[in-house]
Design a protein around this motif. Sequence first.
Motif, PDB file in Angstrom:
ATOM      1  N   SER A   7       0.578  -1.247   0.006  1.00  0.00           N
ATOM      2  CA  SER A   7      -0.097  -0.407   0.011  1.00  0.00           C
ATOM      3  C   SER A   7       1.296   1.401  -0.037  1.00  0.00           C
ATOM      4  O   SER A   7      -0.022   1.944  -0.070  1.00  0.00           O
ATOM      5  CB  SER A   7      -1.389   0.031   1.536  1.00  0.00           C
ATOM      6  OG  SER A   7      -0.206  -0.168   2.242  1.00  0.00           O
ATOM      7  N   THR A   8       2.248   1.204   0.291  1.00  0.00           N
ATOM      8  CA  THR A   8       3.226   1.995   0.263  1.00  0.00           C
ATOM      9  C   THR A   8       3.004   2.621  -1.071  1.00  0.00           C
ATOM     10  O   THR A   8       3.083   4.775  -0.435  1.00  0.00           O
ATOM     11  CB  THR A   8       4.647   1.993  -0.178  1.00  0.00           C
ATOM     12  OG1 THR A   8       4.381   1.083   1.663  1.00  0.00           O
ATOM     13  CG2 THR A   8       5.182   2.834   0.290  1.00  0.00           C
ATOM     14  N   LYS A  62       8.219  10.816 -10.587  1.00  0.00           N
ATOM     15  CA  LYS A  62       9.556  11.216  -9.704  1.00  0.00           C
ATOM     16  C   LYS A  62      10.134  10.928  -8.300  1.00  0.00           C
ATOM     17  O   LYS A  62      10.935  10.717  -8.089  1.00  0.00           O
ATOM     18  CB  LYS A  62       9.688  12.578 -10.698  1.00  0.00           C
ATOM     19  CG  LYS A  62      11.655  12.467 -10.438  1.00  0.00           C
ATOM     20  CD  LYS A  62      11.550  13.830 -11.468  1.00  0.00           C
ATOM     21  CE  LYS A  62      12.599  13.971 -11.881  1.00  0.00           C
ATOM     22  NZ  LYS A  62      13.248  14.955 -12.534  1.00  0.00           N
ATOM     23  N   HIS A  63       9.114  12.064  -7.855  1.00  0.00           N
ATOM     24  CA  HIS A  63       9.190  11.852  -6.502  1.00  0.00           C
ATOM     25  C   HIS A  63       9.225  10.866  -5.584  1.00  0.00           C
ATOM     26  O   HIS A  63       9.763  10.837  -5.202  1.00  0.00           O
ATOM     27  CB  HIS A  63       8.443  13.407  -5.954  1.00  0.00           C
ATOM     28  CG  HIS A  63       8.552  13.621  -4.417  1.00  0.00           C
ATOM     29  ND1 HIS A  63       7.259  13.322  -3.770  1.00  0.00           N
ATOM     30  CD2 HIS A  63       9.129  14.310  -3.841  1.00  0.00           C
ATOM     31  CE1 HIS A  63       8.145  13.304  -2.803  1.00  0.00           C
ATOM     32  NE2 HIS A  63       8.946  13.879  -2.524  1.00  0.00           N
ATOM     33  N   LEU A  64       8.002   9.764  -5.790  1.00  0.00           N
ATOM     34  CA  LEU A  64       7.960   8.405  -5.540  1.00  0.00           C
ATOM     35  C   LEU A  64       9.277   7.458  -5.990  1.00  0.00           C
ATOM     36  O   LEU A  64       9.395   6.972  -4.623  1.00  0.00           O
ATOM     37  CB  LEU A  64       6.415   8.104  -6.273  1.00  0.00           C
ATOM     38  CG  LEU A  64       6.359   6.468  -5.624  1.00  0.00           C
ATOM     39  CD1 LEU A  64       6.013   6.508  -3.958  1.00  0.00           C
ATOM     40  CD2 LEU A  64       5.540   6.046  -6.285  1.00  0.00           C
ATOM     41  N   HIS A  65       9.381   7.566  -7.062  1.00  0.00           N
ATOM     42  CA  HIS A  65      10.655   6.956  -6.893  1.00  0.00           C
ATOM     43  C   HIS A  65      11.743   7.176  -6.283  1.00  0.00           C
ATOM     44  O   HIS A  65      12.800   6.641  -5.779  1.00  0.00           O
ATOM     45  CB  HIS A  65      11.380   7.079  -8.579  1.00  0.00           C
ATOM     46  CG  HIS A  65      12.014   5.869  -8.798  1.00  0.00           C
ATOM     47  ND1 HIS A  65      12.781   6.237 -10.272  1.00  0.00           N
ATOM     48  CD2 HIS A  65      13.031   4.988  -8.492  1.00  0.00           C
ATOM     49  CE1 HIS A  65      13.872   4.646 -10.206  1.00  0.00           C
ATOM     50  NE2 HIS A  65      13.612   4.280  -9.239  1.00  0.00           N
ATOM     51  N   ALA A  66      12.060   9.031  -5.796  1.00  0.00           N
ATOM     52  CA  ALA A  66      12.885   9.459  -4.742  1.00  0.00           C
ATOM     53  C   ALA A  66      12.586   8.818  -3.726  1.00  0.00           C
ATOM     54  O   ALA A  66      13.908   8.406  -3.166  1.00  0.00           O
ATOM     55  CB  ALA A  66      13.623  10.657  -5.360  1.00  0.00           C
ATOM     56  N   GLU A  68      13.793   5.462   0.877  1.00  0.00           N
ATOM     57  CA  GLU A  68      13.762   4.095   1.989  1.00  0.00           C
ATOM     58  C   GLU A  68      14.254   2.593   1.777  1.00  0.00           C
ATOM     59  O   GLU A  68      13.479   1.635   2.075  1.00  0.00           O
ATOM     60  CB  GLU A  68      12.280   4.154   2.249  1.00  0.00           C
ATOM     61  CG  GLU A  68      12.246   5.698   2.485  1.00  0.00           C
ATOM     62  CD  GLU A  68      11.363   5.591   3.051  1.00  0.00           C
ATOM     63  OE1 GLU A  68      10.067   5.352   2.975  1.00  0.00           O
ATOM     64  OE2 GLU A  68      10.252   6.816   3.290  1.00  0.00           O
ATOM     65  N   GLY A  69      14.576   2.063  -0.057  1.00  0.00           N
ATOM     66  CA  GLY A  69      15.100   0.720   0.198  1.00  0.00           C
ATOM     67  C   GLY A  69      13.482  -0.461  -0.174  1.00  0.00           C
ATOM     68  O   GLY A  69      14.150  -1.092  -0.709  1.00  0.00           O
ATOM     69  N   TRP A  70      13.032   0.612  -0.812  1.00  0.00           N
ATOM     70  CA  TRP A  70      12.194  -0.079  -1.656  1.00  0.00           C
ATOM     71  C   TRP A  70      11.695   0.354  -3.299  1.00  0.00           C
ATOM     72  O   TRP A  70      11.705   1.368  -3.545  1.00  0.00           O
ATOM     73  CB  TRP A  70      10.759   0.012  -0.993  1.00  0.00           C
ATOM     74  CG  TRP A  70       9.756   1.203  -0.855  1.00  0.00           C
ATOM     75  CD1 TRP A  70      10.494   1.605   0.140  1.00  0.00           C
ATOM     76  CD2 TRP A  70       9.191   1.318  -2.017  1.00  0.00           C
ATOM     77  NE1 TRP A  70       9.026   3.381  -0.183  1.00  0.00           N
ATOM     78  CE2 TRP A  70       8.991   2.832  -1.355  1.00  0.00           C
ATOM     79  CE3 TRP A  70       8.624   1.105  -3.012  1.00  0.00           C
ATOM     80  CZ2 TRP A  70       7.920   3.448  -2.220  1.00  0.00           C
ATOM     81  CZ3 TRP A  70       7.867   1.809  -3.122  1.00  0.00           C
ATOM     82  CH2 TRP A  70       7.485   3.035  -3.556  1.00  0.00           C
ATOM     83  N   GLU A  71      11.344  -1.229  -4.199  1.00  0.00           N
ATOM     84  CA  GLU A  71      10.362  -0.247  -5.279  1.00  0.00           C
ATOM     85  C   GLU A  71      10.006  -1.358  -5.891  1.00  0.00           C
ATOM     86  O   GLU A  71       9.475  -1.104  -6.979  1.00  0.00           O
ATOM     87  CB  GLU A  71      11.924  -0.229  -6.299  1.00  0.00           C
ATOM     88  CG  GLU A  71      13.084   0.342  -5.804  1.00  0.00           C
ATOM     89  CD  GLU A  71      14.268   0.356  -7.235  1.00  0.00           C
ATOM     90  OE1 GLU A  71      13.942  -0.389  -8.483  1.00  0.00           O
ATOM     91  OE2 GLU A  71      15.599   1.852  -7.413  1.00  0.00           O
ATOM     92  N   ARG A  72       9.064  -2.256  -5.202  1.00  0.00           N
ATOM     93  CA  ARG A  72       8.045  -2.960  -5.353  1.00  0.00           C
ATOM     94  C   ARG A  72       6.937  -1.956  -5.157  1.00  0.00           C
ATOM     95  O   ARG A  72       6.795  -1.929  -4.190  1.00  0.00           O
ATOM     96  CB  ARG A  72       8.535  -4.180  -4.654  1.00  0.00           C
ATOM     97  CG  ARG A  72       7.049  -5.140  -5.417  1.00  0.00           C
ATOM     98  CD  ARG A  72       7.838  -6.222  -4.608  1.00  0.00           C
ATOM     99  NE  ARG A  72       6.571  -7.957  -4.821  1.00  0.00           N
ATOM    100  CZ  ARG A  72       5.327  -8.333  -4.103  1.00  0.00           C
ATOM    101  NH1 ARG A  72       5.760  -7.587  -3.242  1.00  0.00           N
ATOM    102  NH2 ARG A  72       4.839  -9.027  -4.201  1.00  0.00           N
ATOM    103  N   GLY A  73       6.643  -2.511  -6.022  1.00  0.00           N
ATOM    104  CA  GLY A  73       4.851  -2.089  -5.532  1.00  0.00           C
ATOM    105  C   GLY A  73       4.352  -0.460  -6.390  1.00  0.00           C
ATOM    106  O   GLY A  73       5.280  -0.240  -6.477  1.00  0.00           O
ATOM    107  N   SER A 114      10.566  -1.414 -10.683  1.00  0.00           N
ATOM    108  CA  SER A 114      11.090  -2.594 -11.246  1.00  0.00           C
ATOM    109  C   SER A 114      11.019  -2.936 -12.964  1.00  0.00           C
ATOM    110  O   SER A 114      11.348  -3.596 -13.971  1.00  0.00           O
ATOM    111  CB  SER A 114      10.667  -3.555 -10.334  1.00  0.00           C
ATOM    112  OG  SER A 114      10.023  -4.094 -11.141  1.00  0.00           O
ATOM    113  N   TYR A 115       9.848  -1.793 -13.762  1.00  0.00           N
ATOM    114  CA  TYR A 115       9.036  -2.097 -15.049  1.00  0.00           C
ATOM    115  C   TYR A 115       9.837  -1.001 -15.487  1.00  0.00           C
ATOM    116  O   TYR A 115       9.349  -0.922 -16.874  1.00  0.00           O
ATOM    117  CB  TYR A 115       8.222  -2.953 -14.851  1.00  0.00           C
ATOM    118  CG  TYR A 115       6.827  -3.773 -14.445  1.00  0.00           C
ATOM    119  CD1 TYR A 115       7.327  -4.691 -15.374  1.00  0.00           C
ATOM    120  CD2 TYR A 115       7.143  -3.956 -12.883  1.00  0.00           C
ATOM    121  CE1 TYR A 115       6.395  -6.091 -14.731  1.00  0.00           C
ATOM    122  CE2 TYR A 115       6.589  -5.316 -12.066  1.00  0.00           C
ATOM    123  CZ  TYR A 115       6.427  -5.837 -12.775  1.00  0.00           C
ATOM    124  OH  TYR A 115       5.924  -7.468 -12.695  1.00  0.00           O
TER     125      TYR A 115
END
Length: 430
Positions: free
Chosen positions: A118-119, A160-164, A169-174, A250-251
């Motif tokens: 849900s992040t 873009k902000h979400l990716h930063a 925070e060390g997550w890229e899934r979801g 990741s995509y």
Amino acid sequence: MRTSRKGSVEMPAFVRQLVKETEKRVSSFFKGGRGGAAEGEQTGEGEKEEVIPSPYLDRPVLDKLAEEGCARWGLTYALGSMQGWRTNMEDYHNCVPQLGGELADWSFFAVFDGHAGSTAAQHCSQHLLGHILATGGLGPEDDPDRVKGSLTEGFLQTDKHLHAVARREGWERGGTTVVSALISPYNIYFANCGDSRAVLCRSGQVCFSTEDHKPYSPLEKERIENAGGSVTLQRINGSLAVSRALGDFSYKGAENRSPNEQMVSPEPEVCVVERSPADEFLVLACDGVWDTISNEELCAFIHNRLLVCTDLRDVCSQVIDLCLYKGSLDNISIILLCFPGAPQLSTEALHQEAELEDLLESKVAEIYDELCARGEDPDLLAVLTILASTVIPGLPPGGGIQSKRNCIISAYYQQREMHNPTVPNATEGS
């Protein structure tokens, strides 16, 4: 002036009782369909097989979140949201009936349907509108081209902000799908990214709906393959079921390609519809709704419900119940926006509704008595099954017998208490 009320709404106890009576069958179905060994079960080679956790609960979470409010220019709205059968609640929303300042007559609403956590949905629900406003393209002149550009840029900046944030925070899934409506005094701007959907009802008919972004759609599939991906089982690389979303980084790693050329694109599809006095209501909902009901069915059902119900939160609750009873296994969220031209309470419709509920109660009594006379156990599922095959005139259009199941269940437990007064009534207590 803006008003708003929020809170958790308890599902009626008799609905909980129905779930209790059916959960073993549903649980058995889910557990039997997981494929692979049970947890800790040995494989043929004496090794433990990896267990994939089920995304479903043994019983649904039926408590509802409800919110309602209005804007000074005549808009009223309500939100309904329920976790349902999913192990986690991943839906979020944003309801801003008045933007303030020179945009005091503008409104913004959005539904965010998260996946793999849900992040992303939570973050975007808090920041998307701010990024849209920061573009500076919204103003009293209501220039459609500038507004559409601002919506697109707002989505891209949010991603873009979400990716930063994800890297920090060390997550890229979801990720999360988004469907939004920005309402000005003259236009309705729709921005859709994924498979949540918006539907506008005008003069009792579907006037406009957004298009779902699925990997198997020709243009989406072409982009996915050009970015190095594939579409298998109608999913990107056999995994992700949507082709546009915020997040899902990741995509989004194809080199020398812009954000909107990645396997998953954060670019929304933006459409503008000129407002009309004939506009009745607008629905924003996640795919937990659209997986079980069509645009036309939902438009007809809500139109009918507004004739007999003035509480928009209750209308949203009835839609959620309908989707649950029609088999939705997902989180269910809906925002209902009513314009000044929405259907009003009707004395005739109220009379017809009362006659329908009286008819249903009598049918339940007849079925109950008939089963008892045959020496059979008149359990709830048996009564529901028989009633579902019976022709019942006057059922709500778009809803059918499923939309009156709460009434039927209540009538059933009344009969059970009459025949066996020592059995506690499931409509009482928690």
